[in-house]
Design a protein around this motif. Structure first.
Motif, mmCIF file in Angstrom:
data_model
loop_
_atom_site.group_PDB
_atom_site.id
_atom_site.type_symbol
_atom_site.label_atom_id
_atom_site.label_comp_id
_atom_site.label_asym_id
_atom_site.label_seq_id
_atom_site.Cartn_x
_atom_site.Cartn_y
_atom_site.Cartn_z
ATOM 1 N N LEU A 310 24.599 4.926 13.575
ATOM 2 C CA LEU A 310 25.315 5.785 12.632
ATOM 3 C C LEU A 310 24.509 7.036 12.299
ATOM 4 O O LEU A 310 25.031 8.142 12.239
ATOM 5 C CB LEU A 310 25.585 4.986 11.356
ATOM 6 N N ARG A 311 23.205 6.870 12.121
ATOM 7 C CA ARG A 311 22.384 7.984 11.660
ATOM 8 C C ARG A 311 21.859 8.831 12.820
ATOM 9 O O ARG A 311 21.776 10.036 12.725
ATOM 10 C CB ARG A 311 21.220 7.437 10.813
ATOM 11 N N GLU A 312 21.515 8.181 13.928
ATOM 12 C CA GLU A 312 20.781 8.897 14.966
ATOM 13 C C GLU A 312 21.641 9.333 16.145
ATOM 14 O O GLU A 312 21.346 10.325 16.780
ATOM 15 C CB GLU A 312 19.621 8.028 15.477
ATOM 16 N N TYR A 313 22.650 8.549 16.459
ATOM 17 C CA TYR A 313 23.389 8.858 17.688
ATOM 18 C C TYR A 313 24.790 9.401 17.434
ATOM 19 O O TYR A 313 25.222 10.311 18.122
ATOM 20 C CB TYR A 313 23.473 7.611 18.568
ATOM 21 N N THR A 392 18.761 1.358 5.304
ATOM 22 C CA THR A 392 18.172 1.797 6.571
ATOM 23 C C THR A 392 18.515 3.249 6.857
ATOM 24 O O THR A 392 17.663 4.024 7.308
ATOM 25 C CB THR A 392 18.671 0.909 7.721
ATOM 26 N N GLU A 393 19.760 3.621 6.577
ATOM 27 C CA GLU A 393 20.140 5.018 6.818
ATOM 28 C C GLU A 393 19.281 5.962 5.989
ATOM 29 O O GLU A 393 18.800 6.976 6.485
ATOM 30 C CB GLU A 393 21.620 5.214 6.462
ATOM 31 N N GLU A 394 19.089 5.597 4.719
ATOM 32 C CA GLU A 394 18.254 6.439 3.859
ATOM 33 C C GLU A 394 16.835 6.511 4.417
ATOM 34 O O GLU A 394 16.201 7.559 4.439
ATOM 35 C CB GLU A 394 18.211 5.863 2.436
ATOM 36 N N ALA A 395 16.329 5.370 4.859
ATOM 37 C CA ALA A 395 14.956 5.328 5.354
ATOM 38 C C ALA A 395 14.813 6.157 6.626
ATOM 39 O O ALA A 395 13.820 6.871 6.798
ATOM 40 C CB ALA A 395 14.549 3.880 5.609
ATOM 41 N N LEU A 396 15.806 6.089 7.500
ATOM 42 C CA LEU A 396 15.736 6.873 8.737
ATOM 43 C C LEU A 396 15.747 8.360 8.415
ATOM 44 O O LEU A 396 15.006 9.142 9.006
ATOM 45 C CB LEU A 396 16.925 6.530 9.639
ATOM 46 N N ALA A 397 16.598 8.723 7.456
ATOM 47 C CA ALA A 397 16.689 10.133 7.101
ATOM 48 C C ALA A 397 15.391 10.632 6.481
ATOM 49 O O ALA A 397 15.086 11.819 6.535
ATOM 50 C CB ALA A 397 17.847 10.351 6.132
ATOM 51 N N ALA A 398 14.626 9.700 5.902
ATOM 52 C CA ALA A 398 13.411 10.119 5.199
ATOM 53 C C ALA A 398 12.210 10.257 6.135
ATOM 54 O O ALA A 398 11.168 10.740 5.716
ATOM 55 C CB ALA A 398 13.087 9.121 4.085
ATOM 56 N N VAL A 399 12.352 9.837 7.383
ATOM 57 C CA VAL A 399 11.230 10.030 8.315
ATOM 58 C C VAL A 399 11.127 11.518 8.617
ATOM 59 O O VAL A 399 12.111 12.139 9.011
ATOM 60 C CB VAL A 399 11.450 9.237 9.618
ATOM 61 N N PRO A 400 9.947 12.119 8.391
ATOM 62 C CA PRO A 400 9.845 13.574 8.477
ATOM 63 C C PRO A 400 10.246 14.105 9.850
ATOM 64 O O PRO A 400 9.940 13.503 10.873
ATOM 65 C CB PRO A 400 8.361 13.840 8.229
ATOM 66 N N ARG A 401 10.929 15.236 9.817
ATOM 67 C CA ARG A 401 11.405 15.838 11.051
ATOM 68 C C ARG A 401 10.235 16.210 11.964
ATOM 69 O O ARG A 401 10.313 16.095 13.174
ATOM 70 C CB ARG A 401 12.219 17.077 10.720
ATOM 71 N N MET B 1 21.777 14.671 16.022
ATOM 72 C CA MET B 1 20.675 14.821 15.056
ATOM 73 C C MET B 1 20.635 16.268 14.564
ATOM 74 O O MET B 1 20.444 17.193 15.339
ATOM 75 C CB MET B 1 19.364 14.450 15.743
ATOM 76 N N GLU B 2 20.807 16.396 13.280
ATOM 77 C CA GLU B 2 20.771 17.740 12.719
ATOM 78 C C GLU B 2 19.345 18.074 12.346
ATOM 79 O O GLU B 2 18.695 17.328 11.624
ATOM 80 C CB GLU B 2 21.661 17.798 11.481
#
Lengths: 533, 295
Positions: A310-313, A392-401, B1-2
């Motif tokens: 959901l978050r990455e792909y 998990t979605e929140e945690a994935l989003a929080a991994v620094p770009r 991925m944005e």
């Protein structure tokens, strides 16, 4: 003054006080709840004084259980735990305060905890062996106390044989029966005599064992105690049926502490007795822990994988947004609905198919086609998966770009970056999801009632019989135990403290599981060097 | 991925006209820096990277306009210009990091050894192995120092401990970090100082033996001493590698680079040998920028 007040408000002091007050209120509520549960539950094991009253109907011995003050025209009442259910018909009795007179604490008063019929309150009259008197009066009590551990040990030995060797023989015989049934459909003349020989051997071993058990049981029955209630009725019972002899009135503090510890230990480590109103709740603790662990093992991978896609792909669009909303709403579906789904889909559809495919010879007795710990865990896994997905979605989003970019710039593929950098970085957040899921799952009862929890499970889902882990078995659960003991019990007055104790233990189990997860999370976080999650 | 919002490209035009004035005296002081020496050999070296007529759009907004640029072998090229002028965008075009951003459209060519990076047949993953990248903010992984450096090789499937050990030592020495960390390779990289972390990131890029190293303002978050060490390191590294560096620091550009390219509003204004650029720029606007009248 008004400028002072305005200044006070502008600094946000009002809000600080408000938030502090709300927090204090919440802490007070939780503390009060846990405190009430602990006080009502933990006090139960303390040996209370046995009080002898004189009433118009004769002397009565009992523990003071409750007191109702006089109100309006009603006189005050006192509830006594008089025990001796087999003699008196009920354990608890209310008396008008005026009828109870001359309270005394007789030295020889005794509380006998029995494996059947609840407690006996009275005194030991005689100790007998093969029907002949060995000792009488106080000497009999002392000797009974001395001989009790040995008798209990012998009793435990009998139980171990019944559960262990007899159980194994039964399992082997059942396997033979199933194989015979299978042979009926595909006859194999070579196999038939083998089975006959094996069964004959097992049956002879069974007979030997029965003989040995009969001997042991007869041996255990030789030593008996003659108990006398204060109204003169007597009761003779074999010593091994006595669980504990508590002469409360003559025990000092160390003696009482010993009784307390022994009762507490029995509670957490032993099987229940007397339709769950006495004894321990170990099977329920074990079932709860195992169910929660299974649920986590099944639910977390599900949630993490879903969140990963959901978050990455998935390309962000109306569909993904709709799914996200749906997942969040799933968390609000009543748990009984999940239970119905689990019963319909897992138990009947999946389990029924499994039975037809793999265990046709056992039919019509279902194996997986009935509630069991696997189906209950799966149902709860579904119930808690939204929590895991969101966390998990929140945690994935929080991994620094910049960490992802660093990995990609080194030639890592997206999958390598996810696996090596993003997932480890999101691990603490995923564990937060796990903690929330466990807390929710451990406390659920409704869906379990449809998918595999029982009042009394004959065997545990994990034991020494091959294949050790029995996912098809029904299990006991602390939450259901609370409901069962509190509201379905034939002797609810006696079971009340058990409800509080069971609740306390359920809380303790949830806290222990969470602490374990928090510990792991803290260690991970330290390794990640102060991640934001 | 944005990954990023489209960056603003436009700079206020008004400030340029205000900046017009008498040409400044060339800042000869810059040339006295001990490091700024452009080899004669470098001037004649063949180009490794050639950017040909490159346009780039973030969605509807054009960020690069017809860029033409050569990067010569074993030279240091500095990209300078005010914020939002497109220099970082160009840098990220060179290893196709812009592919990760939604809505980016590119036209034109980037040739690496004569081969077009944007050819559909090119494997982006193997391309990125040939182009090391060092970012503005030091970004070590939350792993041990050893694992940070070995990461690039590990994802290529290298398992042999000896090969990894050798690569880690070589890279850390190449980044001038070996003596400082040799006794604590198994400790977390996050325990290093900012300057050490940035050198670790350089070591990490070196480990996969790239041909070109792209540096995106590598010293902007470092103190002067750490900056000095990185600059010395760049001077060492160019013996083996070709380096493209984006910087906001004029002195740094003057000290470390052989060539300088000045960008403004997404266009390449001029590019030249660094000494010439800083002493005698051809365009008025370049002069205004490097003398600090705007930007």
């Amino acid at each position: 003054m008004s400028t002072g007040l305005r200044d006070w408000m502008r600094r946000g002091n009002g809000l600080v006080w408000l938030s502090a007050g709300v927090l204090a209120f919440a802490v007070l509520m939780i503390g009060g709840l846990v405190g009430l549960i602990a006080a009502r539950g933990l006090g139960f094991f303390w040996p209370a004084p046995l009080v002898l009253f004189e009433t118009p109907a004769g002397p009565v011995l009992g523990e003071v259980a409750d007191r109702e003050p006089a109100r309006g025209g009603e006189p005050g009442r006192i509830q006594l735990r008089v025990g001796n259910r087999d003699l008196f018909g009920q354990d608890f009795r209310w008396y008008p305060e005026s009828e109870l007179r001359n309270p005394t604490l007789p030295e020889d008063a005794l509380m006998v905890e029995r494996s059947e019929y609840g407690v006996f309150l009275g005194r030991v009259k005689e100790l007998r062996k093969d029907g002949l008197t060995v000792s009488t009066g106080p000497a009999a009590l002392d000797e009974a106390l001395e001989r009790l551990p040995g008798a209990r040990k012998a009793q435990a030995g009998i139980r171990a044989v019944e559960k262990g060797e007899v159980g194994r023989l039964n399992t082997a015989l059942e396997a033979i029966r199933l194989e015979r049934k299978a042979l009926e459909r595909r006859p194999d003349p070579a196999r038939q005599p083998q089975l006959d020989a094996r069964e004959a051997e097992l049956r002879s071993r069974y007979a030997d064992l029965e003989g040995r058990l009969d001997h042991l049981r007869a041996e255990a029955k030789r030593l008996t105690v003659l108990l006398e209630a204060w109204d003169g009725q007597v009761k003779e019972m074999p010593l091994p049926q006595v669980v504990r002899l508590v002469p409360s009135n003559r025990l000092g503090l160390p003696g009482k502490l010993k009784v307390y510890a022994s009762r507490l230990w029995e509670f957490v480590s032993d099987d229940p007795r007397e339709s769950n109103t006495e004894g321990g709740i170990f099977p329920a603790i074990f079932g709860t822990v195992m169910m929660v662990l299974l649920m986590s093992a099944l639910g977390v991978p599900l949630g993490v994988l879903a969140a990963l896609y959901l978050r990455e792909y998935a390309r962000d669009g109306w569909l993904v947004r709709a799914i996200r909303v749906a997942v969040n709403n799933l968390a609000g579906v009543p748990s009984i609905v999940f239970g119905v789904f689990g019963l319909g889909f897992f138990v009947y559809t999946l389990g029924g198919s499994l039975d037809r495919l793999f265990f046709p010879e056992r039919l019509p007795t279902p194996t997986f086609g009935t509630g069991g710990i696997l189906w209950a865990s799966l149902t709860l896994a579904l119930l808690t998966v939204p929590v895991v997905i969101v966390a998990t979605e929140e945690a994935l989003a929080a991994v620094p770009r910049f960490q992802r970019e660093a990995s990609m710039a080194l030639g890592a593929t997206k999958w390598q970056t996810l696996w090596n950098i993003v997932l480890p970085g999101a691990m603490p957040g995923i564990l937060t999801g796990l903690i929330l899921a466990m807390a929710r799952g451990a406390g659920e009862v409704a869906p379990l009632m449809l998918t595999g929890v029982v009042k009394l499970a004959p065997s545990m889902p994990l034991d020494g019989t091959f294949p050790f882990l029995h996912l098809d078995r029904k299990f006991m659960h602390l939450g259901f135990h609370i409901y069962d003991v509190g509201f379905q019990s034939p002797n609810s007055e006696a079971a009340k403290p058990m409800v509080f104790m069971t609740t306390l233990l359920l809380l303790a189990v949830v806290v222990a599981l969470n602490l374990a997860a928090i510990r792991i999370r803290r260690r991970l976080r330290a390794r990640l060097g102060g991640s934001t999650f | 991925m944005e990954i990023d919002d489209p960056r603003p490209v436009a700079e206020p035009l008004g400030r340029l006209s205000a900046a017009v004035g008498t040409p400044p005296t060339p800042q000869l002081r810059l040339r006295e820096s001990p490091l700024a020496i452009t080899d004669a050999a470098v001037l004649g070296a063949p180009p490794v990277l050639e950017v040909r007529n490159l346009d780039l759009w973030y969605g509807p907004q054009q960020a690069l306009f017809g860029i033409d640029l050569d990067v010569r072998r074993n030279s240091v090229l500095a990209l300078i210009g005010p914020s939002g002028c497109g220099k970082s965008t160009l840098l990220r075009c060179l290893n196709r990091m812009n592919d990760l951003i939604d809505g980016v459209r590119i036209r034109g060519q980037v040739l690496l050894g004569g081969e077009d990076l944007y050819d559909p047949a090119v494997d982006v993953i193997s391309l990125r192995k040939r182009m090391g990248m060092v970012f503005q903010k030091s970004n070590p992984f939350p792993k041990t120092i050893y694992e940070n450096v070995a990461y690039g090789l590990r994802i290529q499937g290298e398992r042999d401990r000896r090969v990894l050990d050798e690569a880690v030592e070589r890279s850390l020495q190449g980044a001038g970090l070996w003596e400082e960390v040799r006794d604590r390779l198994d400790q977390s990289a996050l325990g290093l100082s900012g300057g050490q972390q940035q050198r670790l990131c350089i070591a990490r890029a070196l480990a996969v033996r790239p041909e070109v190293i792209l540096m995106d303002e590598p010293c902007s978050a470092l103190d002067p001493i750490a900056t000095g060490r990185i600059e010395e390191l760049i001077f060492e590294l160019k013996k083996e590698f070709t380096i493209v560096i984006v910087t906001h620091n004029m002195q740094q550009a003057a000290r470390v680079s052989d060539f300088t390219a000045f960008f403004w509003l997404g266009k390449l204004v001029e590019t030249d040998v660094t000494e010439r650029m800083f002493t005698n720029p051809r365009q008025r606007i370049t002069e205004d920028y490097i003398t600090g009248r705007f930007g």
